[in-house]
Design an enzyme around this catalytic site. Structure first.
Site, short mmCIF file in Angstrom:
data_model
loop_
_atom_site.label_atom_id
_atom_site.label_comp_id
_atom_site.label_asym_id
_atom_site.label_seq_id
_atom_site.Cartn_x
_atom_site.Cartn_y
_atom_site.Cartn_z
N ASN A 225 0.84 -1.20 0.00
CA ASN A 225 0.00 0.00 0.00
C ASN A 225 0.88 1.25 0.00
O ASN A 225 1.33 1.72 1.04
CB ASN A 225 -0.93 -0.01 1.22
CG ASN A 225 -1.96 1.11 1.17
OD1 ASN A 225 -1.78 2.09 0.47
ND2 ASN A 225 -3.03 0.97 1.93
N PHE A 226 1.12 1.78 -1.19
CA PHE A 226 1.89 3.00 -1.36
C PHE A 226 0.95 4.19 -1.56
O PHE A 226 1.37 5.20 -2.15
CB PHE A 226 2.80 2.90 -2.59
CG PHE A 226 3.90 1.89 -2.49
CD1 PHE A 226 4.54 1.62 -1.29
CD2 PHE A 226 4.33 1.20 -3.62
CE1 PHE A 226 5.57 0.70 -1.20
CE2 PHE A 226 5.36 0.27 -3.54
CZ PHE A 226 5.98 0.02 -2.34
N CYS A 228 -2.42 5.15 0.52
CA CYS A 228 -3.48 5.64 1.41
C CYS A 228 -3.33 7.15 1.57
O CYS A 228 -2.26 7.64 1.95
CB CYS A 228 -3.38 4.95 2.77
SG CYS A 228 -4.69 5.47 3.92
N THR A 293 -7.90 5.80 -3.23
CA THR A 293 -8.85 6.91 -3.27
C THR A 293 -8.18 8.24 -3.61
O THR A 293 -6.97 8.40 -3.49
CB THR A 293 -9.57 7.05 -1.91
OG1 THR A 293 -8.58 7.11 -0.87
CG2 THR A 293 -10.48 5.86 -1.68
N CYS A 427 -39.92 11.31 -28.38
CA CYS A 427 -39.75 12.64 -27.77
C CYS A 427 -40.98 12.99 -26.92
O CYS A 427 -42.12 12.81 -27.35
CB CYS A 427 -39.56 13.68 -28.86
SG CYS A 427 -39.42 15.37 -28.25
N CYS A 430 -39.92 17.97 -23.90
CA CYS A 430 -39.43 18.75 -22.76
C CYS A 430 -38.58 19.94 -23.17
O CYS A 430 -38.47 20.93 -22.44
CB CYS A 430 -38.65 17.86 -21.80
SG CYS A 430 -37.06 17.27 -22.45
N CYS A 433 -33.08 19.55 -24.98
CA CYS A 433 -32.04 19.57 -26.02
C CYS A 433 -31.81 20.98 -26.54
O CYS A 433 -30.67 21.41 -26.75
CB CYS A 433 -32.41 18.61 -27.16
SG CYS A 433 -34.02 18.94 -27.91
N CYS A 467 -26.81 17.37 -27.08
CA CYS A 467 -28.27 17.16 -27.06
C CYS A 467 -28.62 15.72 -26.72
O CYS A 467 -29.55 15.44 -25.95
CB CYS A 467 -28.87 17.56 -28.40
SG CYS A 467 -28.19 16.67 -29.83
N CYS A 471 -30.84 14.40 -23.25
CA CYS A 471 -32.21 13.92 -23.47
C CYS A 471 -32.58 12.91 -22.40
O CYS A 471 -31.92 11.88 -22.24
CB CYS A 471 -32.33 13.26 -24.85
SG CYS A 471 -33.99 12.60 -25.17
#
Length: 487
Positions: A225-226, A228, A293, A427, A430, A433, A467, A471
């Protein structure tokens, strides 16, 4: 416009994935909870096998028993919307693969973390189907953890299902002898599983001592473990991983002291991961794990420790593209080595991405913390079904298969274009797009407020496909690639 249909993935994502699910208990003739879980983890067609004997009344009872805090999951509507599976499950291939010369039942391992901190936890994971474990990192220093030590990033005002996870946890708090006894017993009692000790030293002597203890305990390999990002002790964790000289020194000293494979674990908190990566390979590393992480900050006051905060590690599905970039760079090094991929893996498709970039196995942490060891069922199922559908009999055939597709920016085709294709039958009007193209693109979409339908202005469209990505119903697809018009 067509009658609106339920989005089965959207609805399945609302499921709370209950323990001892009330819907299944009420159903009687099937397991709708398992079926919904299969959909949630990207196995919608195989989901029907768990409800094949259910009638509408069974599913209605299941739906009535749902304890969702808003409204019940539309169980019957979801399951009745799925077409039968088109892949023969009697011909699923084996997922067996070799990694560092070690036979693995499948490529799915627990990552060194809170998901594997004692014998009982790992034993349950093995029995559930996980092929191996990178056990929580063992060190010779005293480890005292803070409280609370976790934080998460949710969508607005939601709970439970987070897309990013931050932790301040360090290494194993168990006595060293206890941890190696756990590993010894795990290997004795589960000889077909792969047991890998993750270790972290502060000096060459400590690295060597811990590696020898791992070998004496019967471990199949040792991970260094290099990486953490939140160690309280200087000269440990990502402090080491950012120095090619140190990783080379420690890798070499461990490699010279044990006969089992040695696997350094890389930090993403660095500009060029290949610098320590190449140093590890030069020192004799048998493989590389990546990534740990990512250093991060979250601002929730509930995550404060006695009123204070700190920088710590970020994981979860949000980090996967970053982790894949690091894997790609390691896979493209001139000096080749085996790779173990880590970062944001929840579904079999996530795991496949790592495998196709060159990983012989993958490690899972945050998804297990969120959903439990049970996700192994769908990881295995999805990958087997994918291989069967493609006619692939050995998992090794997928390892690195997409590497040739990755080119430098100056080698990409800039002479052709793909225009978006609008499916007006899907479609819903709404206008998202048009909003995105107008304010974040090239003003190439006109929205008719009377018909509530978009129209593409081809002369303005540059084929960026913003777009299509915004959607919400997938009503925008692709046309064929053609040559750009000469200006």
């Amino acid at each position: 416009m067509n009658t609106r249909r339920i989005n089965i993935y959207e609805e399945a994502n609302r499921c709370l994935l209950c323990q001892d699910a009330p819907c299944t208990k009420a159903c009687g003739n099937g397991d709708p909870a398992r079926a919904i879980r299969a959909i949630r983890f990207d196995n919608h067609k195989p989901a029907l096998r768990w409800v094949k004997d259910c009638c509408d009344e069974d599913l209605e009872r299941a739906e009535q028993a749902c304890i969702h805090y808003n409204w019940p999951i539309h169980i019957k509507e979801i399951l009745r919307s799925i077409h039968p599976d088109d892949v023969d499950d009697s011909h699923y291939p084996s997922l067996q693969i070799e990694f560092c010369g070690i036979k693995c039942e499948n490529p799915f391992f627990l990552a060194s973390s809170a998901v594997c901190t004692n014998y009982e936890m790992v034993a349950r994971a093995f029995e559930a189907g996980w092929a191996g474990v990178y056990y929580k990192t063992i060190c010779l220093q005293e480890i005292k953890e803070v409280s609370p030590r976790f934080d998460a990033m949710h969508y607005d005002a939601t709970h439970g299902d987070f897309y990013g996870f931050r932790n301040m946890e360090q290494l194993s708090e168990n006595p060293v002898d206890m941890d190696f006894d756990f590993l010894r017993r795990l290997k004795q009692n589960y000889p077909t599983k792969v047991v890998i000790a993750s270790i972290m030293g502060q000096t060459e002597e400590e690295w060597i001592a811990l590696a020898k203890m791992a070998e004496e305990a019967g471990c199949d390999a040792v991970e260094l473990n290099f990486s953490c990002p939140q160690m309280k002790h200087e000269g440990m964790g990502s402090d080491v991983g950012q120095s090619p000289e140190l990783v080379k020194t420690y890798t070499a000293c461990v490699k010279n002291s044990v006969k089992i494979p040695v696997i350094p674990k890389m930090t993403p908190n660095i500009s060029h991961i290949t610098e320590p990566g190449e140093a590890c390979v030069e020192a004799g590393a048998d493989a590389i794990s990546a990534i740990n992480t990512i250093k991060s900050v979250t601002m929730d006051t509930d995550a404060e420790v006695s009123g204070n905060r700190t920088v710590s590690g970020y994981s979860g599905r949000a980090v996967r593209p970053i982790a894949l970039r690091h894997i790609l760079e390691l896979a493209q090094m001139p000096m080749k080595t085996e790779l173990s991929g880590i970062g944001g893996i929840e579904t079999w498709r996530d795991a496949l991405e790592y495998i196709q970039l060159g990983c012989g196995n993958v490690q899972v942490c945050t998804a297990v913390m969120q959903y439990g060891y049970r996700i192994i069922d769908d990881l295995i199922l999805g990958l087997q079904r994918y291989m069967a559908k493609r006619g692939i009999s050995e998992l090794q055939a997928l390892v690195g298969e997409l590497l040739p597709k990755f080119k430098k920016p100056d080698h990409l085709d800039r002479e052709t274009i793909i225009y978006p294709k609008f499916d007006k039958t899907r479609c819903i009007g709404c206008g998202r797009c048009e909003v995105s193209c107008s304010d974040g693109g090239h003003q190439a979409i006109v929205f008719d407020k009377d018909t509530r339908l978009p129209r593409l202005i081809g002369i303005k469209c540059v084929g960026c496909h913003l777009c299509r990505l915004v959607c919400p119903v997938g009503a925008i697809g692709l046309t064929k690639r053609i040559m750009k018009k000469q200006e």
